[in-house]
Write an enzyme that holds these catalytic residues in place. Structure first.
Site, PDB file in Angstrom:
ATOM      1  N   ASN A 146      -8.424 -14.136   0.006  1.00 45.02           N
ATOM      2  CA  ASN A 146      -7.350 -13.372   0.644  1.00 45.02           C
ATOM      3  C   ASN A 146      -7.008 -12.225  -0.308  1.00 45.02           C
ATOM      4  OD1 ASN A 146      -5.017 -12.344   1.735  1.00 45.02           O
ATOM      5  ND2 ASN A 146      -3.779 -14.199   1.422  1.00 45.02           N
ATOM      6  N   LYS A 189      -4.984  -9.893   0.176  1.00 40.78           N
ATOM      7  CA  LYS A 189      -3.584  -9.444   0.319  1.00 40.78           C
ATOM      8  C   LYS A 189      -3.554  -7.905   0.401  1.00 40.78           C
ATOM      9  CE  LYS A 189      -2.166 -13.689  -1.857  1.00 40.78           C
ATOM     10  NZ  LYS A 189      -1.189 -14.427  -2.653  1.00 40.78           N
ATOM     11  N   HIS A 222       0.972 -17.133   6.531  1.00 42.48           N
ATOM     12  CA  HIS A 222       1.002 -17.122   5.059  1.00 42.48           C
ATOM     13  C   HIS A 222       2.460 -17.025   4.605  1.00 42.48           C
ATOM     14  CE1 HIS A 222       0.405 -15.984   0.911  1.00 42.48           C
ATOM     15  NE2 HIS A 222      -0.847 -16.385   1.022  1.00 42.48           N
ATOM     16  N   GLU A 243       3.824 -15.408   2.364  1.00 39.18           N
ATOM     17  CA  GLU A 243       4.293 -14.028   2.108  1.00 39.18           C
ATOM     18  C   GLU A 243       4.695 -13.348   3.412  1.00 39.18           C
ATOM     19  OE1 GLU A 243       0.878 -12.853  -0.206  1.00 39.18           O
ATOM     20  OE2 GLU A 243       1.556 -14.184  -1.820  1.00 39.18           O
ATOM     21  N   GLU A 275      -0.735 -24.278   0.808  1.00 35.10           N
ATOM     22  CA  GLU A 275      -0.428 -23.353  -0.273  1.00 35.10           C
ATOM     23  C   GLU A 275       1.006 -23.587  -0.761  1.00 35.10           C
ATOM     24  OE1 GLU A 275      -3.291 -19.752  -0.123  1.00 35.10           O
ATOM     25  OE2 GLU A 275      -1.430 -19.209   0.853  1.00 35.10           O
ATOM     26  N   GLY A 333       0.083 -17.251  -7.269  1.00 35.68           N
ATOM     27  CA  GLY A 333       0.173 -16.154  -8.238  1.00 35.68           C
ATOM     28  C   GLY A 333       0.900 -16.506  -9.529  1.00 35.68           C
ATOM     29  N   SER A 390      -3.179 -20.204  -7.126  1.00 36.42           N
ATOM     30  CA  SER A 390      -3.708 -20.152  -8.500  1.00 36.42           C
ATOM     31  C   SER A 390      -5.038 -20.896  -8.665  1.00 36.42           C
ATOM     32  CB  SER A 390      -2.670 -20.671  -9.496  1.00 36.42           C
ATOM     33  OG  SER A 390      -1.519 -19.830  -9.487  1.00 36.42           O
TER      34      SER A 390
HETATM   35  P1  13P Z   1      -3.382 -16.755  -5.750  1.00 38.62           P
HETATM   36  O1  13P Z   1      -4.776 -17.351  -5.753  1.00 38.62           O
HETATM   37  O2  13P Z   1      -3.350 -15.346  -6.282  1.00 38.62           O
HETATM   38  O3  13P Z   1      -2.390 -17.676  -6.372  1.00 38.62           O
HETATM   39  O4  13P Z   1      -2.962 -16.609  -4.204  1.00 38.62           O
HETATM   40  C1  13P Z   1      -3.089 -17.695  -3.361  1.00 38.62           C
HETATM   41  C2  13P Z   1      -2.838 -17.247  -1.972  1.00 38.62           C
HETATM   42  O5  13P Z   1      -1.712 -16.940  -1.604  1.00 38.62           O
HETATM   43  C3  13P Z   1      -3.984 -17.154  -1.060  1.00 38.62           C
HETATM   44  O6  13P Z   1      -3.592 -16.942   0.251  1.00 38.62           O
END
Ligand code: 13P
Length: 249
Positions: free
Chosen positions: A9, A11, A94, A96, A165, A171, A210
């Site tokens: 992803n 983002k 997601h 976010e 997640e 992150g 992560s």
């Molecule tokens: P990270 O791998 O950067 O922690 O992000 C995970 C994520 O949100 C994937 O959708």
């Protein structure tokens, strides 16, 4: 046996120049046995170009879709448009998006339905926040959000993926213990079987938060972890392929 899926992803990262990573992923995939699916979900601006560059082994997905196929929704993008641009998956729900755009589970369910109607496989994301885990509410939150977010499936549905997640792991470099990941994935499998019957046994359940080359082997060895949804470590082909390699061992 569930076929593993390693999904990136990106983002809100990636200009045209980032498509060079796709060439590197194509080349690396050609050297690996075809034992796991590989997917990158770039920003919407790169979906069509990535789909053109990607080899047959690399799938392309969206990060979001509206629940309508077209109409007066300025700035939005439909599942049909993503499919038309060459996508075969789309991430929905997601954390976010749930936080930045107040997307509620009922909307996530309708997005997943729109994705299925457009022939896309939805990747439905669920995960507790730090407070919920600290208060011992993780299982309750996961089950509640899943039951509200999962769409009905018709017989010819292209498939469905769930991604666990934990919000506090995204992150941050922090991850749950392997036992904690195993507990949540076992719960997700039970809910999938309850919701969909036998087909629920073969749906991939991804871990995200992560995941890196250094911890992927341990995470992917946990029962009912069928792959990863990877943010930061998916931006560079070398890291992403190092994770893919652990999934085919
Ligand atoms: P990270 O791998 O950067 O922690 O992000 C995970 C994520 O949100 C994937 O959708």
């Amino acid at each position: 046996m569930v076929r593993p899926l390693i999904a990136g992803n990106w983002k809100m990262n990636g200009l045209k120049s980032a498509l060079a990573e796709v060439e590197a992923v194509n080349t690396a995939l050609a050297d690996y046995p075809d034992k796991a699916d590989c997917l990158i979900c770039p920003p919407a601006t790169l979906v069509a170009a990535m789909a053109t560059k990607a080899s047959a082994r690399l799938k392309v997905g969206g990060q979001y879709c509206h629940n309508k196929s077209s109409g007066a929704h300025t700035g939005d993008i439909s599942a049909e448009m993503l499919a038309d641009a060459g996508a075969s998956y789309v991430i929905v729900g997601h954390s976010e998006r749930r936080d930045d755009h107040a997307e509620r589970s009922a909307f996530v369910k309708s997005q997943a339905k729109a994705a299925l109607q457009a022939g896309l496989i939805p990747i439905v994301c669920v995960g507790e926040d730090y407070q919920q885990r600290a208060k011992g509410e993780t299982a309750e939150v996961i089950e509640r959000v899943m039951r509200k977010s999962l769409p009905e499936l018709s017989e010819n549905a292209p498939g469905l993926v769930v991604a666990y997640e934990p919000k506090w792991a995204i992150g941050t470099g922090e991850i749950p213990t392997m036992a904690e990941i195993g507990e949540v994935h076992a719960l997700i499998r039970r809910v999938l079987i309850d919701a969909y019957g036998e087909v629920g046994r073969s749906m991939p359940i991804l871990y995200g938060g992560s995941m890196k080359p250094g911890n992927a082997a341990e995470i992917l060895a946990v029962p009912e972890v069928n792959g990863g949804l990877i943010g930061g470590a998916s931006l560079k082909a070398a890291d992403f392929m190092a994770i893919y390699e652990t999934a085919i061992q």
